[in-house]
Design a protein around this motif. Sequence first.
Motif, PDB file in Angstrom:
ATOM      1  N   GLU A 113      42.246  26.972 -12.236  1.00 46.00           N
ATOM      2  CA  GLU A 113      41.538  26.460 -10.976  1.00 46.00           C
ATOM      3  C   GLU A 113      40.315  25.633 -11.637  1.00 46.00           C
ATOM      4  OE1 GLU A 113      40.403  27.412  -6.405  1.00 46.00           O
ATOM      5  OE2 GLU A 113      40.473  28.815  -7.988  1.00 46.00           O
ATOM      6  N   ILE A 114      39.552  26.491 -12.248  1.00 45.07           N
ATOM      7  CA  ILE A 114      38.333  25.794 -12.900  1.00 45.07           C
ATOM      8  C   ILE A 114      38.482  24.701 -13.655  1.00 45.07           C
ATOM      9  CG2 ILE A 114      36.233  26.510 -14.160  1.00 45.07           C
ATOM     10  CD1 ILE A 114      36.239  29.252 -13.339  1.00 45.07           C
ATOM     11  N   SER A 115      39.482  24.795 -14.528  1.00 43.61           N
ATOM     12  CA  SER A 115      39.651  23.558 -15.356  1.00 43.61           C
ATOM     13  C   SER A 115      40.401  22.380 -14.682  1.00 43.61           C
ATOM     14  CB  SER A 115      40.872  23.994 -16.257  1.00 43.61           C
ATOM     15  OG  SER A 115      41.227  22.903 -17.205  1.00 43.61           O
ATOM     16  N   LYS A 116      41.025  22.500 -13.366  1.00 43.67           N
ATOM     17  CA  LYS A 116      41.430  21.464 -12.758  1.00 43.67           C
ATOM     18  C   LYS A 116      40.492  20.798 -12.084  1.00 43.67           C
ATOM     19  CE  LYS A 116      46.144  21.960 -11.372  1.00 43.67           C
ATOM     20  NZ  LYS A 116      47.154  22.360 -10.344  1.00 43.67           N
ATOM     21  N   VAL A 117      39.664  21.634 -11.420  1.00 49.00           N
ATOM     22  CA  VAL A 117      38.237  21.063 -10.714  1.00 49.00           C
ATOM     23  C   VAL A 117      37.265  20.200 -11.634  1.00 49.00           C
ATOM     24  CG1 VAL A 117      36.163  21.783  -9.265  1.00 49.00           C
ATOM     25  CG2 VAL A 117      38.354  22.524  -8.775  1.00 49.00           C
ATOM     26  N   ALA A 118      37.001  20.950 -12.713  1.00 48.34           N
ATOM     27  CA  ALA A 118      36.328  20.497 -13.695  1.00 48.34           C
ATOM     28  C   ALA A 118      36.578  18.882 -14.303  1.00 48.34           C
ATOM     29  CB  ALA A 118      36.096  21.458 -14.853  1.00 48.34           C
ATOM     30  N   LYS A 119      37.897  19.113 -14.530  1.00 48.44           N
ATOM     31  CA  LYS A 119      38.466  17.931 -15.203  1.00 48.44           C
ATOM     32  C   LYS A 119      38.550  16.839 -14.086  1.00 48.44           C
ATOM     33  CE  LYS A 119      42.365  15.881 -17.539  1.00 48.44           C
ATOM     34  NZ  LYS A 119      43.601  16.083 -18.094  1.00 48.44           N
ATOM     35  N   ALA A 120      38.748  17.435 -12.717  1.00 48.27           N
ATOM     36  CA  ALA A 120      38.530  16.276 -11.744  1.00 48.27           C
ATOM     37  C   ALA A 120      37.197  15.632 -11.502  1.00 48.27           C
ATOM     38  CB  ALA A 120      38.968  16.638 -10.410  1.00 48.27           C
TER      39      ALA A 120
ATOM     40  N   LYS B 270      44.974  12.844  -8.128  1.00 49.74           N
ATOM     41  CA  LYS B 270      44.482  14.185  -9.089  1.00 49.74           C
ATOM     42  C   LYS B 270      43.340  14.911  -8.446  1.00 49.74           C
ATOM     43  CE  LYS B 270      44.905  11.661 -13.362  1.00 49.74           C
ATOM     44  NZ  LYS B 270      44.410  10.738 -14.509  1.00 49.74           N
ATOM     45  N   LEU B 271      42.641  14.054  -7.318  1.00 47.46           N
ATOM     46  CA  LEU B 271      41.617  14.923  -6.724  1.00 47.46           C
ATOM     47  C   LEU B 271      42.402  15.617  -5.649  1.00 47.46           C
ATOM     48  CD1 LEU B 271      39.159  12.162  -5.967  1.00 47.46           C
ATOM     49  CD2 LEU B 271      38.663  14.266  -7.416  1.00 47.46           C
ATOM     50  N   VAL B 272      43.454  15.380  -5.261  1.00 47.87           N
ATOM     51  CA  VAL B 272      44.473  16.257  -4.249  1.00 47.87           C
ATOM     52  C   VAL B 272      44.881  17.255  -5.049  1.00 47.87           C
ATOM     53  CG1 VAL B 272      46.404  16.162  -2.707  1.00 47.87           C
ATOM     54  CG2 VAL B 272      44.785  14.537  -2.662  1.00 47.87           C
ATOM     55  N   ASP B 273      45.181  17.215  -6.311  1.00 46.76           N
ATOM     56  CA  ASP B 273      45.694  18.163  -6.884  1.00 46.76           C
ATOM     57  C   ASP B 273      44.759  19.361  -7.103  1.00 46.76           C
ATOM     58  OD1 ASP B 273      48.091  19.452  -8.813  1.00 46.76           O
ATOM     59  OD2 ASP B 273      46.718  18.786 -10.297  1.00 46.76           O
ATOM     60  N   ALA B 274      43.620  19.035  -7.351  1.00 49.73           N
ATOM     61  CA  ALA B 274      42.367  19.933  -7.576  1.00 49.73           C
ATOM     62  C   ALA B 274      41.906  20.476  -6.428  1.00 49.73           C
ATOM     63  CB  ALA B 274      41.318  19.120  -8.435  1.00 49.73           C
TER      64      ALA B 274
ATOM     65  N   ILE C 277      36.288  30.146  -8.830  1.00 50.88           N
ATOM     66  CA  ILE C 277      35.621  28.993  -7.856  1.00 50.88           C
ATOM     67  C   ILE C 277      35.426  29.474  -6.560  1.00 50.88           C
ATOM     68  CG2 ILE C 277      35.919  26.823  -6.757  1.00 50.88           C
ATOM     69  CD1 ILE C 277      36.832  25.855  -9.550  1.00 50.88           C
ATOM     70  N   GLU C 278      34.357  29.446  -5.893  1.00 53.78           N
ATOM     71  CA  GLU C 278      34.176  29.815  -4.354  1.00 53.78           C
ATOM     72  C   GLU C 278      33.992  28.429  -3.522  1.00 53.78           C
ATOM     73  OE1 GLU C 278      31.156  32.707  -4.109  1.00 53.78           O
ATOM     74  OE2 GLU C 278      32.225  34.112  -5.542  1.00 53.78           O
ATOM     75  N   THR C 279      34.730  28.161  -2.715  1.00 55.54           N
ATOM     76  CA  THR C 279      34.342  26.926  -2.135  1.00 55.54           C
ATOM     77  C   THR C 279      34.362  27.217  -0.486  1.00 55.54           C
ATOM     78  OG1 THR C 279      36.793  26.591  -1.689  1.00 55.54           O
ATOM     79  CG2 THR C 279      36.075  25.667  -3.598  1.00 55.54           C
ATOM     80  N   ASP C 280      33.663  26.152   0.039  1.00 55.30           N
ATOM     81  CA  ASP C 280      33.245  25.968   1.447  1.00 55.30           C
ATOM     82  C   ASP C 280      34.574  24.771   1.969  1.00 55.30           C
ATOM     83  OD1 ASP C 280      31.351  27.913   1.620  1.00 55.30           O
ATOM     84  OD2 ASP C 280      29.769  26.435   1.752  1.00 55.30           O
ATOM     85  N   MET C 281      35.238  25.201   2.701  1.00 55.21           N
ATOM     86  CA  MET C 281      36.209  24.430   3.175  1.00 55.21           C
ATOM     87  C   MET C 281      35.566  23.486   4.065  1.00 55.21           C
ATOM     88  SD  MET C 281      38.363  25.194   0.772  1.00 55.21           S
ATOM     89  CE  MET C 281      40.033  24.301   1.261  1.00 55.21           C
ATOM     90  N   SER C 282      36.277  22.285   4.121  1.00 59.42           N
ATOM     91  CA  SER C 282      35.853  21.088   5.188  1.00 59.42           C
ATOM     92  C   SER C 282      36.166  21.586   6.489  1.00 59.42           C
ATOM     93  CB  SER C 282      36.262  19.785   4.812  1.00 59.42           C
ATOM     94  OG  SER C 282      35.791  18.942   5.770  1.00 59.42           O
ATOM     95  N   SER C 283      35.740  21.368   7.581  1.00 60.91           N
ATOM     96  CA  SER C 283      36.282  21.668   8.938  1.00 60.91           C
ATOM     97  C   SER C 283      36.688  20.446   9.710  1.00 60.91           C
ATOM     98  CB  SER C 283      35.120  22.152   9.793  1.00 60.91           C
ATOM     99  OG  SER C 283      33.978  21.177   9.896  1.00 60.91           O
ATOM    100  N   GLY C 284      37.166  19.462   9.022  1.00 63.63           N
ATOM    101  CA  GLY C 284      37.571  17.971   9.759  1.00 63.63           C
ATOM    102  C   GLY C 284      38.733  17.640   9.030  1.00 63.63           C
TER     103      GLY C 284
END
Length: 101
Positions: free
Chosen positions: A3-10, A57-61, A94-101
Amino acid sequence: MEEISKVAKALSSITRLRLINIVSKFNGLTAIEIYKIYKDTYNDFKYRESIYRELEKLVDAKILKKEYDKDSKRLIYKLNIKNIMINFDDDLKIETDMSSG
């Protein structure tokens, strides 16, 4: 770790960072709308197909999400994450704050 690799690459592409910026300002746009804003905002020629691939790619990450808007009958891209934090304490995650919209 994957997951970290995908986000970092994105996040390693200036084009994808620009696309995140566009979607964060105008949440809920189609790929064509994003492409037009990109083309008008940045002096960096990209084909529509290239922008679409970068969005995917951003959706995949899981940085963006893709939704079908029933009212307008369009496929739109929205920001999925507001904040990203990598925790190095225990296992890398990875810890994320998900969007509320």
